[in-house]
Motif scaffolding. Structure first.
Motif, PDB file in Angstrom:
ATOM      1  N   UNK A 145       0.977  -1.470   0.133  1.00 40.97           N
ATOM      2  CA  UNK A 145       0.389   0.064  -0.340  1.00 40.97           C
ATOM      3  C   UNK A 145       0.893   1.320   0.090  1.00 40.97           C
ATOM      4  N   UNK A 146       1.662   1.557  -0.846  1.00 39.48           N
ATOM      5  CA  UNK A 146       2.803   2.659  -1.499  1.00 39.48           C
ATOM      6  C   UNK A 146       2.249   3.787  -0.165  1.00 39.48           C
ATOM      7  N   UNK A 147       3.379   3.752   0.503  1.00 37.71           N
ATOM      8  CA  UNK A 147       3.218   5.229   1.375  1.00 37.71           C
ATOM      9  C   UNK A 147       1.688   5.337   2.801  1.00 37.71           C
ATOM     10  N   UNK A 148       1.672   3.548   2.288  1.00 36.12           N
ATOM     11  CA  UNK A 148       0.209   3.851   2.937  1.00 36.12           C
ATOM     12  C   UNK A 148      -0.376   3.941   2.905  1.00 36.12           C
ATOM     13  N   UNK A 149      -1.386   5.265   1.878  1.00 39.54           N
ATOM     14  CA  UNK A 149      -2.007   6.155   2.275  1.00 39.54           C
ATOM     15  C   UNK A 149      -2.763   6.314   0.814  1.00 39.54           C
ATOM     16  N   UNK A 150      -2.742   4.853   0.235  1.00 37.88           N
ATOM     17  CA  UNK A 150      -3.254   5.018  -1.328  1.00 37.88           C
ATOM     18  C   UNK A 150      -3.935   3.924  -1.551  1.00 37.88           C
ATOM     19  N   UNK A 151      -4.505   3.760  -2.911  1.00 35.50           N
ATOM     20  CA  UNK A 151      -4.823   2.092  -3.362  1.00 35.50           C
ATOM     21  C   UNK A 151      -4.386   2.334  -5.367  1.00 35.50           C
ATOM     22  N   UNK A 152      -4.185   1.240  -5.681  1.00 37.91           N
ATOM     23  CA  UNK A 152      -4.103   1.340  -7.474  1.00 37.91           C
ATOM     24  C   UNK A 152      -5.803   1.264  -7.398  1.00 37.91           C
ATOM     25  N   UNK A 153      -6.043   0.987  -8.466  1.00 38.56           N
ATOM     26  CA  UNK A 153      -7.303   0.949  -9.334  1.00 38.56           C
ATOM     27  C   UNK A 153      -7.380   0.581 -11.055  1.00 38.56           C
ATOM     28  N   UNK A 154      -8.407  -0.337 -10.930  1.00 35.50           N
ATOM     29  CA  UNK A 154      -8.685  -0.299 -12.700  1.00 35.50           C
ATOM     30  C   UNK A 154      -9.845   0.607 -12.969  1.00 35.50           C
ATOM     31  N   UNK A 155      -9.719   1.525 -14.059  1.00 32.42           N
ATOM     32  CA  UNK A 155     -11.293   1.805 -14.623  1.00 32.42           C
ATOM     33  C   UNK A 155     -11.408   1.598 -15.577  1.00 32.42           C
ATOM     34  N   UNK A 156     -12.954   1.675 -16.392  1.00 29.16           N
ATOM     35  CA  UNK A 156     -12.861   1.865 -17.675  1.00 29.16           C
ATOM     36  C   UNK A 156     -14.315   1.899 -17.901  1.00 29.16           C
ATOM     37  N   UNK A 157     -14.767   2.647 -19.604  1.00 29.14           N
ATOM     38  CA  UNK A 157     -15.370   3.414 -19.569  1.00 29.14           C
ATOM     39  C   UNK A 157     -16.392   3.081 -21.116  1.00 29.14           C
ATOM     40  N   UNK A 158     -17.506   3.540 -21.062  1.00 28.16           N
ATOM     41  CA  UNK A 158     -17.824   3.591 -22.286  1.00 28.16           C
ATOM     42  C   UNK A 158     -18.884   4.806 -22.743  1.00 28.16           C
ATOM     43  N   UNK A 159     -19.612   4.842 -23.812  1.00 28.70           N
ATOM     44  CA  UNK A 159     -20.008   5.569 -23.438  1.00 28.70           C
ATOM     45  C   UNK A 159     -19.933   6.316 -25.213  1.00 28.70           C
ATOM     46  N   UNK A 160     -20.875   7.525 -25.343  1.00 27.69           N
ATOM     47  CA  UNK A 160     -21.605   8.307 -26.534  1.00 27.69           C
ATOM     48  C   UNK A 160     -20.178   9.299 -26.540  1.00 27.69           C
ATOM     49  N   UNK A 161     -19.761   9.766 -28.201  1.00 23.53           N
ATOM     50  CA  UNK A 161     -18.234  11.148 -28.359  1.00 23.53           C
ATOM     51  C   UNK A 161     -18.375  11.341 -29.029  1.00 23.53           C
ATOM     52  N   UNK A 162     -17.467  12.493 -29.257  1.00 22.02           N
ATOM     53  CA  UNK A 162     -17.248  12.645 -30.678  1.00 22.02           C
ATOM     54  C   UNK A 162     -15.398  14.005 -30.494  1.00 22.02           C
ATOM     55  N   UNK A 163     -15.609  13.966 -31.493  1.00 26.04           N
ATOM     56  CA  UNK A 163     -13.832  14.923 -32.032  1.00 26.04           C
ATOM     57  C   UNK A 163     -14.209  15.150 -33.483  1.00 26.04           C
ATOM     58  N   UNK A 164     -15.111  16.824 -33.408  1.00 29.25           N
ATOM     59  CA  UNK A 164     -14.986  17.430 -34.376  1.00 29.25           C
ATOM     60  C   UNK A 164     -13.756  18.523 -34.920  1.00 29.25           C
ATOM     61  N   UNK A 165     -12.799  18.488 -35.754  1.00 26.78           N
ATOM     62  CA  UNK A 165     -12.087  19.707 -36.357  1.00 26.78           C
ATOM     63  C   UNK A 165     -12.375  20.345 -37.197  1.00 26.78           C
ATOM     64  N   UNK A 166     -12.728  21.807 -37.196  1.00 26.38           N
ATOM     65  CA  UNK A 166     -12.895  23.311 -38.405  1.00 26.38           C
ATOM     66  C   UNK A 166     -12.356  22.230 -40.163  1.00 26.38           C
ATOM     67  N   UNK A 167     -12.243  21.815 -41.134  1.00 29.12           N
ATOM     68  CA  UNK A 167     -12.252  21.168 -41.785  1.00 29.12           C
ATOM     69  C   UNK A 167     -10.486  20.642 -41.716  1.00 29.12           C
ATOM     70  N   UNK A 168     -10.907  19.606 -40.447  1.00 27.11           N
ATOM     71  CA  UNK A 168     -10.273  18.332 -40.746  1.00 27.11           C
ATOM     72  C   UNK A 168     -11.133  16.866 -40.132  1.00 27.11           C
ATOM     73  N   UNK A 169     -10.584  16.575 -39.379  1.00 26.92           N
ATOM     74  CA  UNK A 169     -10.926  14.925 -39.164  1.00 26.92           C
ATOM     75  C   UNK A 169     -12.398  14.999 -38.291  1.00 26.92           C
ATOM     76  N   UNK A 170     -13.379  14.416 -38.590  1.00 28.08           N
ATOM     77  CA  UNK A 170     -14.308  14.064 -37.349  1.00 28.08           C
ATOM     78  C   UNK A 170     -14.495  13.179 -37.160  1.00 28.08           C
ATOM     79  N   UNK A 171     -15.184  13.023 -35.933  1.00 30.15           N
ATOM     80  CA  UNK A 171     -15.534  11.403 -35.607  1.00 30.15           C
ATOM     81  C   UNK A 171     -16.728  11.241 -34.701  1.00 30.15           C
ATOM     82  N   UNK A 172     -17.366  10.977 -34.560  1.00 29.58           N
ATOM     83  CA  UNK A 172     -18.144  10.508 -33.769  1.00 29.58           C
ATOM     84  C   UNK A 172     -19.407   9.301 -33.423  1.00 29.58           C
TER      85      UNK A 172
END
Length: 216
Positions: free
Chosen positions: A123-150
Motif C-alpha cells: 500500500x504505497x506510502x500507506x496512503x494510496x490504492x491502485x485501481x482499474x478504470x473502464x468507461x464506455x459511451x457516446x463521444x466525438x471529436x470535430x475539427x474545422x476543416x479536418x478529421x471528425x469522428x462521432x
C-alpha cells in the motif's frame, strides 16, 4: 464571515472519516480529471496534456484545454459505478490558418480498487490504492476543416489514488482510449495520461446535508 465559516465547514467535513473507509459500500465519489480522456485526432493538438491545459508561448502557437467531471457510487466495497462527462477544446495553427477542435462525451464509468494484498506492494506510502478504470459511451471529436469522428467511445487502464486526507485523493490515470463511429475518420485511438482530484463522501451524510444545509 458567513462564507468563510461555510468554506471552513466544508473543508472540515471533507477531512472527517476513518482511514481505509473511503471506498466502502454506500460512499460517493465526486471530482474531475484534467487531461486526455478521448482519442485525439492524429496530427492535431487536441491532446489536453498532463494537466489538462496547454498554452503556447511562441507566436502563432495555439492552446488546448480539457476537463472530465466524474461521479460514482460504491455498490460494494472497492467497486464503483458512475459516469463521466468529457469536455475539451483546442486551437492550433495549420496551413489553412487555425484549426479548432471540440471534443465531448457522456460515458458510463466503472472502477475496481485493489486491496493492499492484491497490489503487490505494501500500500504505497500507506496512503494510496491502485485501481482499474473502464468507461464506455457516446463521444466525438470535430475539427474545422479536418478529421471528425462521432460515435462509440471506450477506455480502460490503471490508476493510483493517493489520499492527502481520509476523504480527498490525488490521482494519476493512464488509459487506452478508442473512438469508433461516423465522420471522415471511422476509428481513432490513443494513450491518455491525466491527473485529477476526487472527494469520497458517505452518501448518508450527503443526504443529511442536502436536507439540512445548516449542518455545514
Amino acid at each position: 464571515m458567513k462564507k468563510i465559516l461555510c468554506l471552513l465547514g466544508v473543508a472540515a467535513f471533507v477531512t472527517i472519516g476513518v482511514a481505509n473507509a473511503q471506498i466502502e459500500k454506500g460512499n460517493l465519489m465526486v471530482g474531475s480529471d484534467l487531461g486526455s480522456s478521448l482519442a485525439s485526432p492524429s496530427g492535431s493538438a487536441t491532446n489536453s496534456g498532463l494537466f489538462g491545459m496547454n498554452f503556447g508561448l511562441n507566436k502563432g502557437d495555439g492552446f488546448n484545454i480539457g476537463i472530465n467531471p466524474k461521479i460514482g457510487y460504491f455498490v460494494k466495497d472497492n467497486v464503483m459505478i458512475g459516469g463521466v462527462v468529457n469536455l475539451g477544446f483546442s486551437k492550433a495553427p495549420n496551413y489553412n490558418g487555425a484549426a479548432k477542435t471540440t471534443s465531448y462525451g457522456i460515458q458510463a464509468l466503472g472502477r475496481y480498487y485493489l486491496n493492499p494484498g492484491e497490489q503487490g506492494v505494501n500500500n504505497l506510502l500507506k496512503h494510496g490504492r491502485f485501481f482499474g478504470e473502464v468507461n464506455a459511451g457516446f463521444a466525438g471529436f470535430n475539427t474545422t476543416g479536418g478529421n471528425t469522428t462521432n460515435g462509440f467511445a471506450f477506455g480502460f487502464g490503471p490508476g493510483y489514488s493517493y489520499f492527502i486526507t481520509p476523504n480527498v485523493a490525488l490521482e494519476g490515470l493512464l488509459k487506452y482510449n478508442g473512438l469508433v463511429g461516423g465522420g471522415n475518420t471511422t476509428y481513432r485511438h490513443a494513450i491518455g495520461l491525466s491527473l485529477g482530484i476526487q472527494v469520497f463522501l458517505p452518501s448518508a451524510k450527503v443526504k443529511s446535508i442536502v436536507n439540512d444545509p445548516s449542518q455545514l
